[in-house]
Design an enzyme around this catalytic site. Structure first.
Site, PDB file in Angstrom:
ATOM      1  CB  SER A   1       4.349   3.382   5.734  1.00 24.12           C
ATOM      2  OG  SER A   1       5.111   2.217   5.486  1.00 24.12           O
TER       3      SER A   1
ATOM      4  CB  ALA B   1     -10.120   0.908  -1.226  1.00 25.22           C
TER       5      ALA B   1
ATOM      6  CE1 TYR C   1       7.182   5.615   1.741  1.00 25.57           C
ATOM      7  CE2 TYR C   1       7.393   3.974   3.472  1.00 25.57           C
ATOM      8  CZ  TYR C   1       6.623   4.627   2.531  1.00 25.57           C
ATOM      9  OH  TYR C   1       5.302   4.305   2.388  1.00 25.57           O
TER      10      TYR C   1
ATOM     11  CB  CYS D   1      -4.281  17.846  -5.299  1.00 22.54           C
ATOM     12  SG  CYS D   1      -3.531  18.411  -3.758  1.00 22.54           S
TER      13      CYS D   1
ATOM     14  CE  LYS E   1       5.116   7.508   4.096  1.00 20.88           C
ATOM     15  NZ  LYS E   1       4.067   8.438   3.605  1.00 20.88           N
TER      16      LYS E   1
ATOM     17  CB  ILE F   1      -5.035   2.825   0.347  1.00 20.03           C
ATOM     18  CG1 ILE F   1      -4.267   1.519   0.571  1.00 20.03           C
ATOM     19  CG2 ILE F   1      -5.679   3.291   1.657  1.00 20.03           C
ATOM     20  CD1 ILE F   1      -3.089   1.661   1.525  1.00 20.03           C
ATOM     21  N   GLY F   2      -6.582   4.952  -1.319  1.00 21.24           N
ATOM     22  CA  GLY F   2      -7.412   6.152  -1.333  1.00 21.24           C
ATOM     23  C   GLY F   2      -8.740   5.945  -2.034  1.00 21.24           C
TER      24      GLY F   2
END
Length: 284
Positions: free
Chosen positions: A140, A27, A153, A70, A157, A24-25
């Protein structure tokens, strides 16, 4: 909105995107570069990140992208990441906190650690210096719903969405913070075995990447969005509704008190951020 319209809005802006060596990052970074945005990618995947930046620079025909190692769990790494954007491109207008993991997602027998809040705190300092901008936190679908295998998780989120909405008053300093959610993909377990919940995800509808990217772009374009959570779903973009409290939770006196107190709280936030920004950059 057309590519030309987006370019008119975003050209020469500078974005920091974590977790952008792939997926995703990457894209989103690719879409931003196509619109004239300069991008600094932060990731722990060094080789993939360097390859991604090389491809972005080749596609643009100039040096519009930089990579910086990072680990978003570490303040020092995040500070270095944003400083690269300052040194290389002159500042930061867009901060996309996309990096995250789902290893040991159950949480009962594992530690919880995350970088969204840390990244936002550093990002806000740089946006204050720029007199405004936009932050987008990737959550998410587990930030909205949960399941027995996703306890920790889902908790983190849900926290991303709650944290994002708590920053709505940053509009007072021309900073907008929004969250984006989509269908998650869990990795295999640390020992290489396949997580049992993956069978459920394998049979779940997936969101086309173009819808995910468009959700991020919508957060950047729409100046009315502040403290909002957008859902990237298989059928398009949806706004996640805020909770509606029962009327019994309000009273006329409470609302009157809020009206008296809120302007002072907003002004206090502005003053404290201005002070924090000066202190932050004085120590670099």
């Amino acid at each position: 909105m057309t590519l030309e319209q987006d370019s008119a809005l975003m050209k020469d802006k500078v974005a920091v995107v974590t977790g952008a060596s792939k997926g995703i990052g990457l894209a989103v970074s690719t879409a931003l570069v196509a619109r004239g945005v300069k991008v600094v990618i932060g990731d722990i995947l060094v080789e993939e990140g360097q390859q991604a930046v090389a491809a972005l620079n080749k596609s643009a025909g100039s040096g519009v992208a930089e990579f910086q190692y990072c680990d978003v769990r570490k303040y020092d790494d995040l500070k270095k990441l944003f400083q690269v954007a300052e040194d290389r491109f002159g500042g930061v207008d867009i901060a996309i906190m996309n990096a995250g993991v789902a290893t040991n997602a159950g949480g009962l027998h594992s530690p919880m650690d995350g970088g969204v809040i840390k990244g936002d705190k550093v990002g806000i300092m740089h946006l204050m210096k720029r007199k405004g901008g936009v932050i987008i936190n990737t959550a998410s679908i587990a930030g909205i719903v949960s399941g027995p295998a996703l306890g920790a998780y889902a908790a983190t989120k849900h926290a991303v969405i709650g944290w994002t909405r708590s920053l709505e008053n940053l509009q007072a300093v021309n900073i907008r913070v929004n969250a984006e959610t989509d269908i998650i993909k869990l990795p295999n377990n640390p020992d290489g075995s396949r997580h049992s919940f993956l069978e459920v995800l394998d049979n779940s509808p997936k969101v086309p990447m173009e819808i995910v990217v468009e959700t991020f772009l919508t957060c950047i374009r729409n100046e009315e969005y502040a403290g909002e959570a957008l859902i990237a779903a298989p059928d398009g973009i949806h706004e996640h509704p805020r909770a509606v409290m029962p009327e019994s939770c309000f009273s006329d006196s409470m609302l009157e008190a809020l009206g008296r107190v809120q302007p002072g709280m907003v002004e206090e936030t502005r003053q404290r951020l201005e002070t924090s920004t000066k202190e932050y950059f004085s120590k670099l």
